[in-house]
Design an enzyme around this catalytic site. Structure first.
Site, PDB file in Angstrom:
ATOM      1  N   ARG A 121       0.854  -1.281   0.054  1.00 18.97           N
ATOM      2  CA  ARG A 121      -0.147   0.076  -0.063  1.00 18.97           C
ATOM      3  C   ARG A 121       0.875   1.266  -0.028  1.00 18.97           C
ATOM      4  NH1 ARG A 121      -3.338   3.296   3.515  1.00 18.97           N
ATOM      5  NH2 ARG A 121      -1.965   2.731   5.183  1.00 18.97           N
ATOM      6  N   LYS A 186       4.609  -8.462  10.901  1.00 25.19           N
ATOM      7  CA  LYS A 186       3.946  -8.569   9.753  1.00 25.19           C
ATOM      8  C   LYS A 186       4.078 -10.006   9.251  1.00 25.19           C
ATOM      9  CE  LYS A 186       2.892  -6.114   5.611  1.00 25.19           C
ATOM     10  NZ  LYS A 186       3.146  -4.993   4.890  1.00 25.19           N
ATOM     11  N   ARG A 321      -0.162   4.221  13.008  1.00 25.67           N
ATOM     12  CA  ARG A 321       0.823   3.379  13.458  1.00 25.67           C
ATOM     13  C   ARG A 321       0.411   3.502  14.847  1.00 25.67           C
ATOM     14  NH1 ARG A 321       2.096   1.976   9.381  1.00 25.67           N
ATOM     15  NH2 ARG A 321       4.294   1.968   8.381  1.00 25.67           N
TER      16      ARG A 321
END
Length: 323
Positions: A121, A186, A321
């Site tokens: 993204r 992630k 974040r």
């Protein structure tokens, strides 16, 4: 564009087990000279960044075994969903490949062993080494408006997380709007691209990248990363079976979203939402802090500001974040 080099593909599959293979036998199998074989090995090392040892008297050996994607097995597994499954060795981007493919063949699946221009993204690069991860895209036509499709990443995240947990991954969470995470690292990410079609419908390509095995590119990401091999007991499932299961879940998720929208996934997303009730920093024109409070019906992130008022944060406008 894809890189159609069948002679390199055949050589890769011959070396995939990580054992030593005689150069003479490899050349005989390929129907080429030893000199031509050596050039093909050099191209594998150069173009695919593979570590291949060469020793006189022993031949050639991959430093790490590979689990190549099996195109026929994937087509068989996905036959009930689509007639069009494309498996490539190399491509610039599976999303771009599908965006350029004929829409008449939708729904389609495209996957590749390696991407030369993988993207996340907001245009971020996505580390895409050969055979270490999964890179796949699916295409679908939606009658929704562009605004309604803003919630699609959440639905696709739920579908992918379910498939990964069915494959043995532990407690896959979703970090709004498009990350799959395990224990704060992630594991994968989604990239959704749409093109308007005649009649007001949208052709959508949903791309998914999943780290299957650890590789050096994970250390270069802008956040902690994990691989599926870190998140399962024993070895990860075969990449072909996992890729087919993910593609199946994503296509089923597209069909469900087309019928019911985000309502079909809101409870599932809420259970996996790793930002909910946590402090977050919203990076927009200026950074501000608040508390994440789930998502609204459009898929926007709701953040309580310093006054307690809920602000809707849209994926295209900001990055978020944890504070």
């Amino acid at each position: 564009m894809a890189d159609p080099q069948p002679e390199l593909s055949a050589l890769l599959r011959a070396l995939a087990d990580g054992d030593w293979h005689s150069g003479e036998q490899l050349a005989m199998r390929a129907g080429c000279s030893r000199a031509a074989l050596a050039k093909r090995v050099a191209r594998l090392k150069r173009d695919y960044a593979l570590d291949i040892a060469a020793t006189a008297g022993r031949g050639y050996r991959l430093a790490e075994p590979l689990d190549p994607l099996d195109a026929e097995a994937m087509r068989d597994a996905l036959r009930a969903r689509t007639d069009t499954v494309t498996v490539l060795d190399t491509v610039d981007s599976t999303n771009r490949w599908l965006l350029d493919a004929p829409p008449s063949a939708d729904p389609q699946v495209c996957t590749a062993e390696m991407q030369s221009a993988g993207r996340g993204r907001r245009g971020r690069d996505w580390a895409s080494p050969f055979g270490r991860s999964l890179y796949l895209s699916v295409s679908w036509h939606f009658a929704h408006t562009a605004a309604a499709l803003g919630a699609l990443p959440l639905a696709m995240g739920c579908a992918a997380a379910d498939a990964l947990e069915a494959a043995g991954a532990r407690a896959v969470g979703l970090k709004w709007p498009n990350d799959l995470v395990v224990d704060g690292g992630k594991l994968g990410g989604l990239l959704i691209e749409a093109r308007g079609e005649m009649g007001g419908s949208f052709r959508v390509v949903v791309g998914l990248g999943v780290n299957v095995y650890r590789h050096a590119g994970l250390d270069a990401l802008d956040q902690p990363a994990v691989a599926l091999a870190d998140c399962v007991t024993g070895a990860p499932p075969a990449r072909s079976a996992l890729c087919a299961a993910l593609a199946d879940a994503m296509l089923a998720g597209c069909a469900r979203f087309a019928e019911q929208g985000l309502d079909a996934f809101r409870d599932a997303f809420a259970r996996r939402d790793v930002l909910r009730d946590r402090p977050v920093t919203v990076h927009a024109a200026s950074a501000w802090q608040g508390i994440a409070r789930g998502v609204d019906p459009s898929g926007a992130l709701l953040v309580a500001d310093a006054t307690g008022a809920l602000q809707a944060v849209h994926a295209g406008d900001v990055s978020v974040r944890p504070a």
